[in-house]
Design a protein around this motif. Structure first.
Motif, PDB file in Angstrom:
ATOM      1  N   LEU A   1       0.831  -1.204   0.000  1.00  0.00           N
ATOM      2  CA  LEU A   1       0.000   0.000   0.000  1.00  0.00           C
ATOM      3  C   LEU A   1       0.865   1.253   0.000  1.00  0.00           C
ATOM      4  N   ARG A   2       1.906   1.270   0.818  1.00  0.00           N
ATOM      5  CA  ARG A   2       2.784   2.441   0.895  1.00  0.00           C
ATOM      6  C   ARG A   2       3.498   2.698  -0.430  1.00  0.00           C
ATOM      7  N   ILE A   3       3.974   1.621  -1.054  1.00  0.00           N
ATOM      8  CA  ILE A   3       4.659   1.772  -2.340  1.00  0.00           C
ATOM      9  C   ILE A   3       3.680   2.288  -3.393  1.00  0.00           C
ATOM     10  N   GLY A   4       2.462   1.762  -3.389  1.00  0.00           N
ATOM     11  CA  GLY A   4       1.454   2.227  -4.330  1.00  0.00           C
ATOM     12  C   GLY A   4       1.119   3.701  -4.135  1.00  0.00           C
ATOM     13  N   LEU A   5       1.029   4.125  -2.874  1.00  0.00           N
ATOM     14  CA  LEU A   5       0.753   5.537  -2.587  1.00  0.00           C
ATOM     15  C   LEU A   5       1.917   6.418  -3.018  1.00  0.00           C
ATOM     16  N   LEU A   6       3.144   5.941  -2.783  1.00  0.00           N
ATOM     17  CA  LEU A   6       4.318   6.712  -3.191  1.00  0.00           C
ATOM     18  C   LEU A   6       4.358   6.887  -4.703  1.00  0.00           C
ATOM     19  N   VAL A   7       4.083   5.808  -5.435  1.00  0.00           N
ATOM     20  CA  VAL A   7       4.054   5.889  -6.898  1.00  0.00           C
ATOM     21  C   VAL A   7       2.963   6.857  -7.352  1.00  0.00           C
ATOM     22  N   SER A   8       1.813   6.822  -6.685  1.00  0.00           N
ATOM     23  CA  SER A   8       0.712   7.721  -7.037  1.00  0.00           C
ATOM     24  C   SER A   8       1.078   9.180  -6.786  1.00  0.00           C
ATOM     25  N   VAL A   9       1.722   9.446  -5.651  1.00  0.00           N
ATOM     26  CA  VAL A   9       2.128  10.816  -5.333  1.00  0.00           C
ATOM     27  C   VAL A   9       3.135  11.334  -6.354  1.00  0.00           C
TER      28      VAL A   9
END
Length: 243
Positions: free
Chosen positions: A86-94
């Motif tokens: 989830l954190r990696i996905g959020l980082l990529v999204s940001v």
């Protein structure tokens, strides 16, 4: 990349290389990236806000919820793998959101060949004129928030096994400056969301006067609700309602 051949003489051929821009780097592609990443980030904000509100159910319930988050995906995924995905996905999204917004802004500026000698007053909202600095404030807050309530580095308690105690200690009256910074970041996020949601609704066809009024109302209502949902927790701790 396309290869074409032009004949300049009976025995001589000249190869012309034509470069084509990747669809994702086109204006339409960049706006699509902003839309998709925006949906991902807003979905996370809603889920995170609802989780924060569980603090009003008491320490036991809130701690149980926090521990449940760490166990999501088990036994299919080991340990806290789901959280890291989830954190990696959020980082990529940001990063994708920032990249697309920056490229679009630079292209819009480059498309204006002559700078105006006298710039007219911008007839836009406060949010539209401060999106850039708002993004910086939000980014700084996210870094602080991670160091505070995720790693516990800046938290007075900093015990991963006591998330309720971490939140209460974080927004204690003597740490009013943390609540102030939190409020600034959340309000800035609200302006950012209001402008972004309004622009998205206009792009989806709400461009008539009535549609624009409806889009403004929806964007404002959603942003205010999200801000209240986030701010109610630190102020409840600050005033002693949660302790």
């Amino acid at each position: 990349m396309h290869w074409t051949t032009e004949s300049t003489a009976p025995s001589v051929d000249r190869v012309v290389v034509t470069r084509t821009r990747s669809p994702i780097r086109s204006s339409v592609g960049l706006k699509a990236v902003m839309a998709v990443t925006g949906i991902v980030l807003v979905s996370f904000l809603i889920a995170h806000m609802l989780g924060n509100l569980k603090i009003f159910t008491g320490a036991t319930s809130f701690d149980h919820y926090a521990h449940w988050l760490r166990e999501l995906g088990t036994p299919l995924l080991p340990g806290v793998w789901f959280l890291w995905i989830l954190r990696i996905g959020l980082l990529v999204s940001v990063l994708g959101h920032i990249w697309a917004a920056t490229v679009l802004a630079l292209r819009a500026r480059a498309a204006r060949p002559v700078q105006y000698a006298h710039r007219k007053k911008v007839q836009g909202s406060y949010a539209a004129r401060t999106m850039r600095w708002g993004g910086v404030i939000i980014l700084l807050f996210v870094v602080y928030h991670i160091l505070d309530l995720t790693t516990g580095t800046l938290n007075p308690v900093g015990d991963p096994g006591r998330p309720y105690a971490n939140v209460v200690a974080d927004f204690a009256p003597e740490r009013w400056y943390v609540t102030l910074f939190y409020t600034l970041a959340v309000v800035t996020l609200g302006f950012h969301l209001r402008h972004g949601l309004f622009s998205a609704l206009r792009s989806l066809g709400q461009q008539s006067p009535r549609g624009e009024r409806r889009a403004r109302a929806v964007a404002l209502g959603f942003s205010v609700a999200l801000c209240v949902g986030y701010l109610v927790v630190p102020f409840a701790v600050l005033t002693g309602l949660v302790s």
